[in-house]
Design a protein around this motif. Structure first.
Motif, mmCIF file in Angstrom:
data_model
loop_
_atom_site.group_PDB
_atom_site.id
_atom_site.type_symbol
_atom_site.label_atom_id
_atom_site.label_comp_id
_atom_site.label_asym_id
_atom_site.label_seq_id
_atom_site.Cartn_x
_atom_site.Cartn_y
_atom_site.Cartn_z
ATOM 1 N N TYR A 18 44.071 -3.285 71.098
ATOM 2 C CA TYR A 18 44.961 -2.297 70.895
ATOM 3 C C TYR A 18 45.774 -2.377 69.376
ATOM 4 O O TYR A 18 46.006 -1.434 68.807
ATOM 5 N N ALA A 19 45.559 -3.557 68.849
ATOM 6 C CA ALA A 19 46.240 -3.757 67.353
ATOM 7 C C ALA A 19 45.260 -3.074 66.381
ATOM 8 O O ALA A 19 45.655 -2.234 65.339
ATOM 9 N N ALA A 20 43.868 -3.047 66.729
ATOM 10 C CA ALA A 20 42.777 -2.534 65.905
ATOM 11 C C ALA A 20 42.976 -0.898 66.063
ATOM 12 O O ALA A 20 42.851 -0.258 64.873
ATOM 13 N N THR A 21 43.148 -0.596 67.172
ATOM 14 C CA THR A 21 43.505 0.875 67.422
ATOM 15 C C THR A 21 44.650 1.367 66.692
ATOM 16 O O THR A 21 44.506 2.644 65.909
ATOM 17 N N GLY A 22 45.564 0.567 66.841
ATOM 18 C CA GLY A 22 46.877 1.094 66.088
ATOM 19 C C GLY A 22 46.589 1.238 64.584
ATOM 20 O O GLY A 22 47.035 2.298 63.852
ATOM 21 N N GLY A 23 45.925 0.377 64.199
ATOM 22 C CA GLY A 23 45.739 0.351 62.571
ATOM 23 C C GLY A 23 44.776 1.379 62.261
ATOM 24 O O GLY A 23 44.906 2.048 61.183
ATOM 25 N N MET A 24 43.719 1.650 62.829
ATOM 26 C CA MET A 24 42.818 2.729 62.874
ATOM 27 C C MET A 24 43.403 4.101 62.621
ATOM 28 O O MET A 24 43.247 4.987 61.818
ATOM 29 N N VAL A 25 44.436 4.404 63.784
ATOM 30 C CA VAL A 25 45.307 5.626 63.540
ATOM 31 C C VAL A 25 46.285 5.660 62.398
ATOM 32 O O VAL A 25 46.096 6.803 61.871
ATOM 33 N N ALA A 26 46.884 4.537 62.085
ATOM 34 C CA ALA A 26 47.615 4.583 60.798
ATOM 35 C C ALA A 26 46.665 4.956 59.408
ATOM 36 O O ALA A 26 47.355 5.768 58.818
ATOM 37 N N GLN A 27 45.443 4.588 59.460
ATOM 38 C CA GLN A 27 44.498 4.701 58.329
ATOM 39 C C GLN A 27 44.045 6.187 58.194
ATOM 40 O O GLN A 27 44.046 6.976 57.604
ATOM 41 N N PHE A 28 44.049 6.818 59.599
ATOM 42 C CA PHE A 28 43.592 8.269 59.566
ATOM 43 C C PHE A 28 44.702 9.006 59.017
ATOM 44 O O PHE A 28 44.472 10.005 58.433
ATOM 45 N N ASN A 29 45.853 8.763 59.518
ATOM 46 C CA ASN A 29 46.974 9.416 58.771
ATOM 47 C C ASN A 29 47.001 9.445 57.436
ATOM 48 O O ASN A 29 47.467 10.360 56.649
ATOM 49 N N ARG A 30 46.948 8.160 56.866
ATOM 50 C CA ARG A 30 47.149 7.816 55.368
ATOM 51 C C ARG A 30 45.894 8.751 54.798
ATOM 52 O O ARG A 30 46.010 9.320 53.599
ATOM 53 N N MET A 31 44.758 8.884 55.406
ATOM 54 C CA MET A 31 43.635 9.824 54.739
ATOM 55 C C MET A 31 44.112 11.179 54.680
ATOM 56 O O MET A 31 43.707 11.891 53.784
ATOM 57 N N ASP A 32 44.649 11.558 55.934
ATOM 58 C CA ASP A 32 45.153 12.974 55.736
ATOM 59 C C ASP A 32 46.084 13.424 54.548
ATOM 60 O O ASP A 32 46.187 14.316 54.029
#
Length: 273
Positions: free
Chosen positions: A6-20
């Motif tokens: 779940y920690a890795a999932t949260g980190g990935m979502v944050a990076q997706f937002n950052r990439m946008d």
């Protein structure tokens, strides 16, 4: 519960937002007057510490406030976003109706069907009615607009038009070189830049409570110039590569949690059985 997953999932979502956000900045790198957006990444622990005295726990007791969910304490997430209003570089065009603002935090005002909006894009022109408008055809407002509701207009005889550093427009008297004062541009400095909301088309929605008082002496209007975007394409590309690599790292962490650790656990249970 596999908390690492779940920690890795949260980190990935944050990076997706950052990439946008980075992609949006890059897409507007050549947009006149555009201001880059930036995200702030935090974690549950920091958010908890700033609000632990107001937790919605019965009686707000000291014992209850000691609760701390360590399983979620370091999940990266987007905690805030802001627009960088620093100045972009000034590009000379020598076009009469191109204007730039040389001071941070100042804006031109235009009238749209949705209401008054602010912009740093001073690429203006004259429409068929002789009114000063922006690229989308929205009327550029004068300093006395809220009192007179009249537009900034020009005639075919206005062959010489000058705009001083405070936005005062002057045009020549017909068939002479003598100049006479016309309207003055509405240049405003919002009370709270953080309260401005981007609407699209390089426009900002001002705070409803802001009176948008015209500056008597802005001292920043530059005729014959436009302000370029403050996006540094090199820095944005570096940030995009970094975010992309972090997504790959989080994906590997998730794969390890779901496959390697689960397989190891199943094998151990099978041996015990």
């Amino acid at each position: 519960m596999q908390t690492g997953y779940y920690a890795a999932t949260g980190g990935m979502v944050a990076q997706f937002n950052r990439m946008d956000t980075i992609a949006s900045n890059l897409a507007n790198a050549n947009t006149t007057g555009y201001k880059r957006d930036q995200l702030i990444t935090g974690d549950f622990a920091r958010l908890y510490k700033t609000a632990q005295s107001e937790l919605p726990i019965q009686n707000q007791t000291e014992e209850a406030a000691q609760y701390f969910n360590r399983a979620l304490s370091r999940v990266p997430q987007i905690t805030d976003s802001f627009t960088d209003h620093s100045l972009g570089s000034m590009q000379r065009t020598d076009n009469t109706f191109d204007m730039a603002l040389a001071k941070e935090g100042q804006f031109f005002a235009v009238n749209t069907p949705q209401g008054v909006r602010l912009t740093r894009d001073g690429t203006f022109t004259i429409n068929d009615e002789g009114k000063l408008v922006n690229k989308q055809g929205h009327e550029v407002l004068s300093a006395d607009y809220f009192q007179t509701k009249t537009a900034i207009k020009f005639t075919a005889q206005d062959s010489i038009i000058t705009i001083d550093k405070n936005g005062l427009i002057s045009s020549n008297v017909p068939d002479s070189l003598q100049m006479s004062a016309n309207k003055k541009l509405l240049v405003v400095e919002p009370q709270n830049l953080r309260a401005l909301k981007k609407e699209g088309e390089n426009l900002y929605i001002p705070e409803s409570s802001d009176p948008l008082t015209p500056l008597a002496e802005s001292g920043s209007v530059m005729q014959g110039f436009v302000e370029k975007s403050n996006v540094n394409a090199v820095n944005e590309m570096i940030a995009l590569v970094e975010a992309n690599r972090l997504v790959g790292m989080y994906q590997k962490a998730m794969d390890s949690q779901m496959n390697d650790l689960n397989r190891d656990a199943i094998e151990k249970l099978a041996r015990k059985g």
